[in-house]
Design a protein around this motif. Sequence first.
Motif, PDB file in Angstrom:
ATOM      1  N   MET A   1       0.831  -1.174   0.000  1.00  0.00           N
ATOM      2  CA  MET A   1       0.000   0.000   0.000  1.00  0.00           C
ATOM      3  C   MET A   1       0.883   1.248   0.000  1.00  0.00           C
ATOM      4  SD  MET A   1      -2.375   1.260   3.202  1.00  0.00           S
ATOM      5  CE  MET A   1      -1.160   1.031   4.465  1.00  0.00           C
ATOM      6  N   MET A   2       0.674   2.104  -0.969  1.00  0.00           N
ATOM      7  CA  MET A   2       1.418   3.362  -1.066  1.00  0.00           C
ATOM      8  C   MET A   2       0.968   4.295   0.051  1.00  0.00           C
ATOM      9  SD  MET A   2       1.258   6.778  -2.300  1.00  0.00           S
ATOM     10  CE  MET A   2       0.078   6.958  -3.612  1.00  0.00           C
ATOM     11  N   ARG A   3       1.943   5.033   0.596  1.00  0.00           N
ATOM     12  CA  ARG A   3       1.655   6.005   1.654  1.00  0.00           C
ATOM     13  C   ARG A   3       2.265   7.349   1.282  1.00  0.00           C
ATOM     14  NH1 ARG A   3       2.820   2.978   7.412  1.00  0.00           N
ATOM     15  NH2 ARG A   3       1.693   1.047   6.967  1.00  0.00           N
ATOM     16  N   LEU A   4       1.625   8.422   1.747  1.00  0.00           N
ATOM     17  CA  LEU A   4       2.100   9.774   1.501  1.00  0.00           C
ATOM     18  C   LEU A   4       2.243  10.490   2.834  1.00  0.00           C
ATOM     19  CD1 LEU A   4       2.743  12.145  -0.440  1.00  0.00           C
ATOM     20  CD2 LEU A   4       0.269  12.628  -0.471  1.00  0.00           C
ATOM     21  N   TYR A   5       3.411  11.103   3.025  1.00  0.00           N
ATOM     22  CA  TYR A   5       3.706  11.872   4.225  1.00  0.00           C
ATOM     23  C   TYR A   5       4.056  13.294   3.794  1.00  0.00           C
ATOM     24  CZ  TYR A   5       3.882   7.290   6.331  1.00  0.00           C
ATOM     25  OH  TYR A   5       3.553   6.023   6.746  1.00  0.00           O
ATOM     26  N   ASN A  77       6.758   0.548  -7.898  1.00  0.00           N
ATOM     27  CA  ASN A  77       6.872   0.507  -6.439  1.00  0.00           C
ATOM     28  C   ASN A  77       5.497   0.718  -5.802  1.00  0.00           C
ATOM     29  OD1 ASN A  77      10.004   0.655  -6.099  1.00  0.00           O
ATOM     30  ND2 ASN A  77       9.508   2.249  -7.581  1.00  0.00           N
ATOM     31  N   PRO A  78       4.594  -0.266  -5.895  1.00  0.00           N
ATOM     32  CA  PRO A  78       3.223  -0.057  -5.408  1.00  0.00           C
ATOM     33  C   PRO A  78       3.133   0.163  -3.893  1.00  0.00           C
ATOM     34  CG  PRO A  78       3.551  -2.340  -6.053  1.00  0.00           C
ATOM     35  CD  PRO A  78       4.780  -1.598  -6.466  1.00  0.00           C
ATOM     36  N   ASP A  79       4.146  -0.219  -3.141  1.00  0.00           N
ATOM     37  CA  ASP A  79       4.129  -0.056  -1.687  1.00  0.00           C
ATOM     38  C   ASP A  79       5.054   1.060  -1.212  1.00  0.00           C
ATOM     39  OD1 ASP A  79       2.315  -2.169  -1.359  1.00  0.00           O
ATOM     40  OD2 ASP A  79       3.938  -3.633  -1.460  1.00  0.00           O
ATOM     41  N   ILE A  80       5.401   1.976  -2.091  1.00  0.00           N
ATOM     42  CA  ILE A  80       6.331   3.049  -1.766  1.00  0.00           C
ATOM     43  C   ILE A  80       5.737   4.000  -0.725  1.00  0.00           C
ATOM     44  CG2 ILE A  80       5.508   4.583  -3.606  1.00  0.00           C
ATOM     45  CD1 ILE A  80       8.442   5.391  -4.075  1.00  0.00           C
ATOM     46  N   TRP A  81       6.600   4.553   0.111  1.00  0.00           N
ATOM     47  CA  TRP A  81       6.237   5.602   1.051  1.00  0.00           C
ATOM     48  C   TRP A  81       6.889   6.878   0.526  1.00  0.00           C
ATOM     49  CZ3 TRP A  81       6.762   3.654   6.790  1.00  0.00           C
ATOM     50  CH2 TRP A  81       6.005   2.482   6.959  1.00  0.00           C
ATOM     51  N   ILE A  82       6.095   7.903   0.273  1.00  0.00           N
ATOM     52  CA  ILE A  82       6.575   9.146  -0.314  1.00  0.00           C
ATOM     53  C   ILE A  82       6.512  10.265   0.721  1.00  0.00           C
ATOM     54  CG2 ILE A  82       6.143  10.889  -2.095  1.00  0.00           C
ATOM     55  CD1 ILE A  82       5.028   8.614  -3.848  1.00  0.00           C
ATOM     56  N   ILE A  83       7.614  11.005   0.833  1.00  0.00           N
ATOM     57  CA  ILE A  83       7.713  12.134   1.760  1.00  0.00           C
ATOM     58  C   ILE A  83       7.854  13.405   0.926  1.00  0.00           C
ATOM     59  CG2 ILE A  83       8.994  13.165   3.667  1.00  0.00           C
ATOM     60  CD1 ILE A  83      10.209  10.329   4.144  1.00  0.00           C
ATOM     61  N   GLU A 115      -4.828   8.181  -4.301  1.00  0.00           N
ATOM     62  CA  GLU A 115      -4.457   6.778  -4.513  1.00  0.00           C
ATOM     63  C   GLU A 115      -3.857   6.110  -3.285  1.00  0.00           C
ATOM     64  OE1 GLU A 115      -2.317   5.761  -8.002  1.00  0.00           O
ATOM     65  OE2 GLU A 115      -3.301   7.305  -9.207  1.00  0.00           O
ATOM     66  N   ALA A 116      -3.345   6.904  -2.354  1.00  0.00           N
ATOM     67  CA  ALA A 116      -2.638   6.361  -1.192  1.00  0.00           C
ATOM     68  C   ALA A 116      -3.577   5.603  -0.261  1.00  0.00           C
ATOM     69  CB  ALA A 116      -1.955   7.491  -0.422  1.00  0.00           C
ATOM     70  N   GLY A 117      -3.027   4.581   0.353  1.00  0.00           N
ATOM     71  CA  GLY A 117      -3.763   3.857   1.372  1.00  0.00           C
ATOM     72  C   GLY A 117      -3.737   4.588   2.703  1.00  0.00           C
ATOM     73  N   GLN A 118      -2.750   5.456   2.854  1.00  0.00           N
ATOM     74  CA  GLN A 118      -2.598   6.212   4.093  1.00  0.00           C
ATOM     75  C   GLN A 118      -1.923   7.540   3.768  1.00  0.00           C
ATOM     76  OE1 GLN A 118      -0.999   3.955   7.364  1.00  0.00           O
ATOM     77  NE2 GLN A 118      -0.048   5.748   8.256  1.00  0.00           N
ATOM     78  N   VAL A 119      -2.407   8.615   4.390  1.00  0.00           N
ATOM     79  CA  VAL A 119      -1.809   9.941   4.247  1.00  0.00           C
ATOM     80  C   VAL A 119      -1.665  10.537   5.638  1.00  0.00           C
ATOM     81  CG1 VAL A 119      -2.043  12.260   3.266  1.00  0.00           C
ATOM     82  CG2 VAL A 119      -2.914  10.285   1.997  1.00  0.00           C
ATOM     83  N   GLU A 120      -0.463  11.047   5.933  1.00  0.00           N
ATOM     84  CA  GLU A 120      -0.230  11.694   7.223  1.00  0.00           C
ATOM     85  C   GLU A 120       0.443  13.039   7.012  1.00  0.00           C
ATOM     86  OE1 GLU A 120       1.303   9.638  10.695  1.00  0.00           O
ATOM     87  OE2 GLU A 120       0.967   7.727   9.684  1.00  0.00           O
ATOM     88  N   ARG A 121       0.068  13.993   7.848  1.00  0.00           N
ATOM     89  CA  ARG A 121       0.740  15.295   7.878  1.00  0.00           C
ATOM     90  C   ARG A 121       1.617  15.310   9.108  1.00  0.00           C
ATOM     91  NH1 ARG A 121      -0.216  20.998   9.392  1.00  0.00           N
ATOM     92  NH2 ARG A 121       0.938  22.164   7.818  1.00  0.00           N
TER      93      ARG A 121
END
Length: 131
Positions: A1-5, A77-83, A115-121
């Motif tokens: 699951m892709m995540r965005l920070y 990279n479908p499980d990438i975590w992006i900052i 698209e992200a499975g999770q987004v955090e600020r």
Amino acid sequence: MMRLYIGGCFQGKSDYVQELWNREHPQKSVRVSDGADISLDQPVQIGILNHYHLLVRRLLEQKQDAWAYTRRLLEQNPDIWIICDEVGMGIVPEDARERRYRETVGRCCCALAKEAGQVERILCGRGLRIK
């Protein structure tokens, strides 16, 4: 699951994400790449992409489509975590290139968040889950 920070500059995003990765994957090391120097030709296999906003700037300077590159990156990279730094706050720049850069980062982050499975600020090293 892709995540965005996302979060402001120097708010502890990198440390927060690395600590979170280590808690969730105690036996698995992660490849962290930086948007300042990741290959623009072909996305590579990575776990965490730091400084996504710098990647977008480089792509715009090379007259490449930032979202098309990002799509290829996500496919590989479908499980990438992006900052990514939040760059759209504050005074609107007079320079048209800077306005385009901020708009492109914002639009790409909106698409990533969708698209992200999770987004955090991240603020002051603490995460606030948005999605």
